[in-house]
Design an enzyme around this catalytic site. Structure first.
Site, PDB file in Angstrom:
ATOM      1  N   HIS A  94       0.831  -1.205   0.000  1.00 29.04           N
ATOM      2  CA  HIS A  94       0.000   0.000   0.000  1.00 29.04           C
ATOM      3  C   HIS A  94       0.869   1.260   0.000  1.00 29.04           C
ATOM      4  O   HIS A  94       1.901   1.324   0.664  1.00 29.04           O
ATOM      5  CB  HIS A  94      -0.966  -0.004   1.183  1.00 29.04           C
ATOM      6  CG  HIS A  94      -2.125  -0.932   0.971  1.00 29.04           C
ATOM      7  ND1 HIS A  94      -2.856  -1.474   2.010  1.00 29.04           N
ATOM      8  CD2 HIS A  94      -2.684  -1.423  -0.177  1.00 29.04           C
ATOM      9  CE1 HIS A  94      -3.817  -2.257   1.510  1.00 29.04           C
ATOM     10  NE2 HIS A  94      -3.726  -2.249   0.197  1.00 29.04           N
ATOM     11  N   ASP A 103       0.870   4.237   1.251  1.00 27.67           N
ATOM     12  CA  ASP A 103       1.290   4.999   2.437  1.00 27.67           C
ATOM     13  C   ASP A 103       2.447   4.318   3.165  1.00 27.67           C
ATOM     14  O   ASP A 103       2.977   4.867   4.131  1.00 27.67           O
ATOM     15  CB  ASP A 103       0.112   5.259   3.390  1.00 27.67           C
ATOM     16  CG  ASP A 103      -0.592   3.997   3.873  1.00 27.67           C
ATOM     17  OD1 ASP A 103      -0.669   3.022   3.114  1.00 27.67           O
ATOM     18  OD2 ASP A 103      -1.097   3.999   5.019  1.00 27.67           O
ATOM     19  N   HIS A 104       2.856   3.157   2.672  1.00 29.49           N
ATOM     20  CA  HIS A 104       3.999   2.452   3.264  1.00 29.49           C
ATOM     21  C   HIS A 104       5.194   2.347   2.307  1.00 29.49           C
ATOM     22  O   HIS A 104       6.260   1.900   2.721  1.00 29.49           O
ATOM     23  CB  HIS A 104       3.573   1.053   3.720  1.00 29.49           C
ATOM     24  CG  HIS A 104       2.576   1.088   4.829  1.00 29.49           C
ATOM     25  ND1 HIS A 104       2.897   0.873   6.149  1.00 29.49           N
ATOM     26  CD2 HIS A 104       1.246   1.356   4.820  1.00 29.49           C
ATOM     27  CE1 HIS A 104       1.806   1.001   6.895  1.00 29.49           C
ATOM     28  NE2 HIS A 104       0.798   1.289   6.103  1.00 29.49           N
ATOM     29  N   HIS A 108      -4.165  -8.679   6.331  1.00 32.17           N
ATOM     30  CA  HIS A 108      -4.575  -7.368   5.819  1.00 32.17           C
ATOM     31  C   HIS A 108      -5.192  -7.575   4.437  1.00 32.17           C
ATOM     32  O   HIS A 108      -5.261  -8.706   3.942  1.00 32.17           O
ATOM     33  CB  HIS A 108      -3.356  -6.426   5.783  1.00 32.17           C
ATOM     34  CG  HIS A 108      -3.689  -4.990   5.552  1.00 32.17           C
ATOM     35  ND1 HIS A 108      -4.668  -4.325   6.253  1.00 32.17           N
ATOM     36  CD2 HIS A 108      -3.173  -4.071   4.678  1.00 32.17           C
ATOM     37  CE1 HIS A 108      -4.723  -3.066   5.837  1.00 32.17           C
ATOM     38  NE2 HIS A 108      -3.836  -2.899   4.866  1.00 32.17           N
ATOM     39  N   ASP A 143       0.339  -3.236   8.593  1.00 34.70           N
ATOM     40  CA  ASP A 143      -1.103  -3.199   8.811  1.00 34.70           C
ATOM     41  C   ASP A 143      -1.614  -4.615   9.069  1.00 34.70           C
ATOM     42  O   ASP A 143      -1.205  -5.573   8.409  1.00 34.70           O
ATOM     43  CB  ASP A 143      -1.802  -2.574   7.601  1.00 34.70           C
ATOM     44  CG  ASP A 143      -1.484  -1.094   7.465  1.00 34.70           C
ATOM     45  OD1 ASP A 143      -0.734  -0.585   8.305  1.00 34.70           O
ATOM     46  OD2 ASP A 143      -1.984  -0.465   6.523  1.00 34.70           O
ATOM     47  N   HIS A 165       0.405   4.742  13.396  1.00 34.56           N
ATOM     48  CA  HIS A 165      -0.487   4.565  12.245  1.00 34.56           C
ATOM     49  C   HIS A 165      -1.922   4.944  12.609  1.00 34.56           C
ATOM     50  O   HIS A 165      -2.860   4.182  12.444  1.00 34.56           O
ATOM     51  CB  HIS A 165      -0.407   3.100  11.766  1.00 34.56           C
ATOM     52  CG  HIS A 165      -0.973   2.862  10.392  1.00 34.56           C
ATOM     53  ND1 HIS A 165      -2.283   2.515  10.180  1.00 34.56           N
ATOM     54  CD2 HIS A 165      -0.402   2.902   9.167  1.00 34.56           C
ATOM     55  CE1 HIS A 165      -2.497   2.334   8.890  1.00 34.56           C
ATOM     56  NE2 HIS A 165      -1.357   2.575   8.248  1.00 34.56           N
TER      57      HIS A 165
END
Length: 326
Positions: free
Chosen positions: A71, A73-74, A148, A218, A277
């Protein structure tokens, strides 16, 4: 502020989930071996390299990058960071432990944007990092699968060093004076004393000290880390929502609430917990207080809610200390 027996030092580079906000960037965490400048980066959301500059971390000393999942945002800050390390004349190889798609993305982006790195990337598929990967003499990494919307992983970061300790009591009993003789033995050299050869190996005890931290990606099932946490002194885990908000949002996003992580940490008897997070809705004082209250209700150990640029140290006794900014 430095403690001689610190072993791992943490700098949070981004603590927001999904999108950056005015006060928090998206995911990034620097973990440094306090005995030298070697450090590991876990996740590299967009803007991470700017945070690295602000935290005064040197890309030349970066030994490994771990990406928990694909993802954005990582990982959206990864390629720019690699390019900057190249422009800073890095030549040392860099290990990347990440999902296979990250390697493909780097290769395609390099091709399409005329990126030529002057240093080799040692890419390890995260699925193959279930075995411990030795990164430096002192730092090693191991991956653990999580739950996830896409394959996601946690990483054990282990710092271990072996120190030679001279058996001073035995030397005193034998009447060997302090000074050169002691120094030579400490260096591993045999010495002559009263016509006898004394072997260094008989007077040196090896002491191994080990610190183990787990950094989660996550994950909506903290219990998946039960086995990995058995000998860990610290868990760093996402806590995107409070339980009340998670109940409203539903199971679709597949994230953890503060309650879920706190209950897990309590059940595992974990001594230290850092949550990160956070959803933008939990980032103001009221939101942070709600998360903290929820943790306190279910967990009696030592915990912190991370903010960007927060720094912590973990020593070999398992003592976690927040380092106050000057």
């Amino acid at each position: 502020m430095k403690n001689s027996n610190n072993m791992l030092h943490f700098t949070f580079l981004g603590t927001s989930s999904g999108v950056p906000t005015l006060t928090r960037n998206v995911s990034g965490l620097a973990i440094r071996n306090s005995k030298n400048k070697d450090w590991i980066l876990v996740d590299a959301g967009e803007g991470t390299q700017h945070r690295i500059q602000q935290a005064k971390l040197a890309l030349q000393s970066l030994v490994a990058i771990c990406i928990t999942h694909v993802h954005g945002d990582h990982c959206y800050g990864l390629v720019g960071l690699l390019a900057s390390a190249g422009m800073n004349a890095r030549t040392a190889p860099l290990t990347i432990i990440a999902p296979k798609q990250i390697q493909q993305w780097i290769e395609v982006t390099a091709q399409l944007t005329d990126l030529h790195l002057p240093y080799p990337l040692n890419f390890i598929d995260v699925n193959e990092a279930a075995q411990i990967q030795q990164i430096t003499d002192e730092l090693s990494i191991q991956a653990h699968p999580l739950s996830h919307r896409v394959p996601s992983f946690a990483f054990s970061i282990i710092a271990q060093n072996t120190q030679k300790k001279l058996d001073t009591q035995a030397l005193i009993q034998l009447g060997i004076p302090k000074g050169k003789a002691w120094g030579d033995l400490q260096q591993g050299q045999n010495i002559q004393f009263n016509g006898e050869t004394l072997k260094a190996t008989d007077f040196i005890q090896l002491q191994t000290k080990r610190v183990h931290t787990i950094v989660g990606g996550d994950n909506n099932r903290p219990e998946l880390l039960a086995q990995a946490c058995q000998d860990a002194q610290l868990l760093i885990h996402e806590s995107t929502y409070t339980q009340a908000i998670l109940d409203k949002v539903g199971s679709g996003p597949m994230h953890s609430s503060a309650k879920m992580v706190a209950e897990f940490a309590q059940h595992q008897n974990l001594s230290n917990l850092i949550l990160t997070h956070f959803s933008p809705r939990h980032q103001d004082n009221t939101g942070q207080q709600a998360i903290a209250e929820e943790v306190k209700t279910f967990y009696t150990g030592n915990f912190y809610l991370a903010h960007d640029f927060d720094q912590f140290s973990l020593d070999e006794t398992g003592q976690l200390t927040k380092i106050e900014k000057y």
